[in-house]
Design a protein around this motif. Sequence first.
Motif, PDB file in Angstrom:
ATOM      1  N   LYS A   1     -18.254  50.163  35.693  1.00  0.00           N
ATOM      2  CA  LYS A   1     -17.304  49.299  35.087  1.00  0.00           C
ATOM      3  C   LYS A   1     -17.926  49.358  33.564  1.00  0.00           C
ATOM      4  CE  LYS A   1     -16.905  44.084  34.598  1.00  0.00           C
ATOM      5  NZ  LYS A   1     -17.470  42.675  35.290  1.00  0.00           N
ATOM      6  N   LYS A   2     -16.635  49.351  32.904  1.00  0.00           N
ATOM      7  CA  LYS A   2     -16.860  49.753  31.167  1.00  0.00           C
ATOM      8  C   LYS A   2     -15.848  48.872  30.446  1.00  0.00           C
ATOM      9  CE  LYS A   2     -16.548  53.171  27.739  1.00  0.00           C
ATOM     10  NZ  LYS A   2     -15.717  52.129  26.653  1.00  0.00           N
ATOM     11  N   TYR A   3     -16.559  48.255  29.510  1.00  0.00           N
ATOM     12  CA  TYR A   3     -15.818  47.140  28.522  1.00  0.00           C
ATOM     13  C   TYR A   3     -15.752  47.910  27.327  1.00  0.00           C
ATOM     14  CZ  TYR A   3     -17.231  43.063  31.265  1.00  0.00           C
ATOM     15  OH  TYR A   3     -17.444  42.172  32.297  1.00  0.00           O
TER      16      TYR A   3
ATOM     17  N   GLU B   1     -18.525  49.685  24.787  1.00  0.00           N
ATOM     18  CA  GLU B   1     -19.688  49.881  25.422  1.00  0.00           C
ATOM     19  C   GLU B   1     -19.860  50.870  26.562  1.00  0.00           C
ATOM     20  OE1 GLU B   1     -20.205  44.772  25.720  1.00  0.00           O
ATOM     21  OE2 GLU B   1     -20.702  46.114  27.554  1.00  0.00           O
TER      22      GLU B   1
ATOM     23  N   TYR C   1     -12.455  50.559  35.262  1.00  0.00           N
ATOM     24  CA  TYR C   1     -13.366  50.841  36.339  1.00  0.00           C
ATOM     25  C   TYR C   1     -13.208  52.098  36.663  1.00  0.00           C
ATOM     26  CZ  TYR C   1     -14.084  45.721  36.900  1.00  0.00           C
ATOM     27  OH  TYR C   1     -14.146  44.312  36.717  1.00  0.00           O
TER      28      TYR C   1
ATOM     29  N   ASP D   1     -13.840  40.067  34.410  1.00  0.00           N
ATOM     30  CA  ASP D   1     -13.629  41.150  35.128  1.00  0.00           C
ATOM     31  C   ASP D   1     -12.968  42.096  34.663  1.00  0.00           C
ATOM     32  OD1 ASP D   1     -13.620  39.383  38.226  1.00  0.00           O
ATOM     33  OD2 ASP D   1     -15.218  40.111  37.143  1.00  0.00           O
ATOM     34  N   SER D   2     -12.050  41.815  33.417  1.00  0.00           N
ATOM     35  CA  SER D   2     -11.144  42.655  32.704  1.00  0.00           C
ATOM     36  C   SER D   2     -12.040  43.821  32.087  1.00  0.00           C
ATOM     37  CB  SER D   2     -10.359  41.678  31.843  1.00  0.00           C
ATOM     38  OG  SER D   2      -9.519  40.874  32.269  1.00  0.00           O
ATOM     39  N   ALA D   3     -11.684  45.134  32.603  1.00  0.00           N
ATOM     40  CA  ALA D   3     -12.521  46.229  32.245  1.00  0.00           C
ATOM     41  C   ALA D   3     -11.856  47.533  32.735  1.00  0.00           C
ATOM     42  CB  ALA D   3     -13.854  46.068  32.532  1.00  0.00           C
TER      43      ALA D   3
ATOM     44  N   LYS E   1      -7.771  50.607  34.462  1.00  0.00           N
ATOM     45  CA  LYS E   1      -8.026  49.344  33.633  1.00  0.00           C
ATOM     46  C   LYS E   1      -7.370  48.397  34.064  1.00  0.00           C
ATOM     47  CE  LYS E   1      -7.034  47.625  28.742  1.00  0.00           C
ATOM     48  NZ  LYS E   1      -6.295  47.925  27.530  1.00  0.00           N
TER      49      LYS E   1
END
Lengths: 117, 113
Positions: free
Chosen positions: A37-39, A42, A88, A84-86, A112
């Motif tokens: 998972k990636k914000y 980050e 994947y 959870d918005s990110a 996304k």
Amino acid sequence: DQQVKQNSPSLSVQEGRISILNCDYTNSMFDYFLWYKKYPAEGPTFLISISSIKDKNEDGRFTVFLNKSAKHLSLHIVPSQPGDSAVYFCAASDTMNYGGSQGNLIFGKGTKLSVKP
Amino acid sequence: NAGVTQTPKFQVLKTGQSMTLQCAQDMNHNSMYWYRQDPGMGLRLIYYSASEGTTDKGEVPNGYNVSRSTTEDFPLRLLSAAPSQTSVYFCASSERLTVYGYTFGSGTRLTVV
């Protein structure tokens, strides 16, 4: 040739509903699969994984399903939350050859996910 | 906080310039990796190091160089920057050469003009 495919660049889901992210792979030697998972701004963080000897792995709201015959895996998030918005990423490896030219972790292009309140 | 530290966070280079992206980890991990992330391309492995003193090429090593003289540091050198190297670069580490337990840095956004 892309070995790990995430064909949906984006997915929008209502808060509280299920999010299903899909991943297909072509290399039958892959025996270990991971979701990251990636914000924004980050680095990716590990979310959940599954070995090819299993068809399901569950961790809280997150479940990964593996269908080896279809070379398909999916990540289910229930219930979905705005946090959870990110993006994947699905990743796969041929662990028997890990570290060699054929065995490194291969990532998909990412999906996304947007979870709307 | 323990983890993987990348510097700088942002960089603009002119074509032909060289520079080094720094990566340091304080978890005493043996293995380290460099990935690049391009729009619509996912993460692609540039170079990796199984342990101090060893390095190996990944999927897209051309135009880059690495060294691993200490356990903590794994710098990535761009030899002569090209616009095609415009990307977000991520460094990662793991306890050993394994698919498990990667810790990623927060990335360096590089623009080559």
